[in-house]
Design an enzyme around this catalytic site. Sequence first.
Site, PDB file in Angstrom:
ATOM      1  N   ARG A 145       0.865  -1.182   0.000  1.00 46.57           N
ATOM      2  CA  ARG A 145       0.000   0.000   0.000  1.00 46.57           C
ATOM      3  C   ARG A 145       0.900   1.230   0.000  1.00 46.57           C
ATOM      4  O   ARG A 145       1.682   1.434   0.923  1.00 46.57           O
ATOM      5  CB  ARG A 145      -0.912   0.006   1.234  1.00 46.57           C
ATOM      6  CG  ARG A 145      -1.881   1.181   1.287  1.00 46.57           C
ATOM      7  CD  ARG A 145      -2.913   1.150   0.177  1.00 46.57           C
ATOM      8  NE  ARG A 145      -3.723  -0.074   0.233  1.00 46.57           N
ATOM      9  CZ  ARG A 145      -3.831  -0.927  -0.787  1.00 46.57           C
ATOM     10  NH1 ARG A 145      -3.192  -0.702  -1.944  1.00 46.57           N
ATOM     11  NH2 ARG A 145      -4.559  -2.010  -0.678  1.00 46.57           N
TER      12      ARG A 145
ATOM     13  N   GLU B  96      -1.757   6.326  -0.975  1.00 45.31           N
ATOM     14  CA  GLU B  96      -3.074   5.736  -0.702  1.00 45.31           C
ATOM     15  C   GLU B  96      -3.166   5.220   0.733  1.00 45.31           C
ATOM     16  O   GLU B  96      -3.914   4.284   1.025  1.00 45.31           O
ATOM     17  CB  GLU B  96      -3.390   4.628  -1.714  1.00 45.31           C
ATOM     18  CG  GLU B  96      -3.569   5.177  -3.119  1.00 45.31           C
ATOM     19  CD  GLU B  96      -4.649   4.488  -3.928  1.00 45.31           C
ATOM     20  OE1 GLU B  96      -5.411   3.678  -3.367  1.00 45.31           O
ATOM     21  OE2 GLU B  96      -4.742   4.777  -5.134  1.00 45.31           O
TER      22      GLU B  96
ATOM     23  N   HIS C   9      -8.143   3.849  -2.679  1.00 48.36           N
ATOM     24  CA  HIS C   9      -8.435   4.220  -1.296  1.00 48.36           C
ATOM     25  C   HIS C   9      -8.483   5.735  -1.170  1.00 48.36           C
ATOM     26  O   HIS C   9      -7.543   6.415  -1.564  1.00 48.36           O
ATOM     27  CB  HIS C   9      -7.368   3.659  -0.347  1.00 48.36           C
ATOM     28  CG  HIS C   9      -7.224   2.170  -0.445  1.00 48.36           C
ATOM     29  ND1 HIS C   9      -6.585   1.558  -1.501  1.00 48.36           N
ATOM     30  CD2 HIS C   9      -7.643   1.178   0.372  1.00 48.36           C
ATOM     31  CE1 HIS C   9      -6.621   0.251  -1.328  1.00 48.36           C
ATOM     32  NE2 HIS C   9      -7.258  -0.017  -0.200  1.00 48.36           N
TER      33      HIS C   9
ATOM     34  N   LYS D 299     -11.775  -3.101  -6.013  1.00 47.07           N
ATOM     35  CA  LYS D 299     -11.912  -2.765  -4.585  1.00 47.07           C
ATOM     36  C   LYS D 299     -11.884  -1.254  -4.388  1.00 47.07           C
ATOM     37  O   LYS D 299     -11.043  -0.561  -4.956  1.00 47.07           O
ATOM     38  CB  LYS D 299     -10.773  -3.395  -3.774  1.00 47.07           C
ATOM     39  CG  LYS D 299     -10.776  -2.991  -2.295  1.00 47.07           C
ATOM     40  CD  LYS D 299      -9.462  -3.364  -1.609  1.00 47.07           C
ATOM     41  CE  LYS D 299      -9.412  -2.831  -0.185  1.00 47.07           C
ATOM     42  NZ  LYS D 299      -8.072  -2.988   0.426  1.00 47.07           N
TER      43      LYS D 299
ATOM     44  N   SER E   6      -4.996  -2.756   9.960  1.00 41.72           N
ATOM     45  CA  SER E   6      -4.239  -2.115   8.890  1.00 41.72           C
ATOM     46  C   SER E   6      -4.957  -0.895   8.330  1.00 41.72           C
ATOM     47  O   SER E   6      -4.400  -0.168   7.510  1.00 41.72           O
ATOM     48  CB  SER E   6      -3.971  -3.109   7.752  1.00 41.72           C
ATOM     49  OG  SER E   6      -5.179  -3.526   7.156  1.00 41.72           O
TER      50      SER E   6
END
Length: 253
Positions: free
Chosen positions: A82, A86, A143, A170, A232
């Site tokens: 990640r 983001e 995200h 997602k 997370s």
Amino acid sequence: MKTVQIRNITLGEGRPKICVPIVGQTKEDILLEAGTFARIPVDVVEWRVDWFEDVFDTDKVLDVAKDLQTVLKDTPILFTFRTAKEGGEKAISNEDYKALNMAVAKSGYVDLIDVEAFTGEEIVKSMIQEAHSYGVKVIASNHDFDATPAKDEIVRRLCMMQDYGADIPKMAVMPRNKQDVLTLLSATLEMSEQFADRPIITMSMAGTGVVSRLTGETFGSALTFGAATKASAPGQINVNELERVLDIIHKSL
């Protein structure tokens, strides 16, 4: 809608599957936590490699991935770097991001990789295609830790990921109020009923958005994230409590 099979887990049917992240900084911490997962309800394990202290040494990443696969046995592994942009722990160039993900996909030590959809259309499509050539599935993700986009924009982004060829689109967003949670759920329902031909994953983060992590079977999200020890992302709840609620909802539908 077609389902996605990852080892013995089928995404897109029944109750949402549970993914538990590992966010250890050392190899010892990562493998120690993985060793406890046999005692908790987990369908998929996400290795958040951006937390790993040696993440920029590909040989060390592959070494951990190999041992992680041994410890987790038949449990599917999702490999995720990640990026800082983001909400992740570290920044990385697009070239290094692709190289790391492809090295791990090629190794055979993981079952899925997470590819951030706004890395750039050309590189994202090439990563998806190459991962597929190694037999690895791809979650394309986005995200937004600042806000919740409009419903049409959430749907547009999920459709974009699907068009790129990702196995599972997602989207995770941050609610500023309760209405934002409804926006995310409404977008999820519209996407799953009108546009999706494959499983999708959505969530509204933080405490306000917790309900979105529990109602995937109602609104159309195929996977939800729960915490074994350290979360997370904001809003993840304990994995045992998560399973209990998901089972109750599933039996009532």
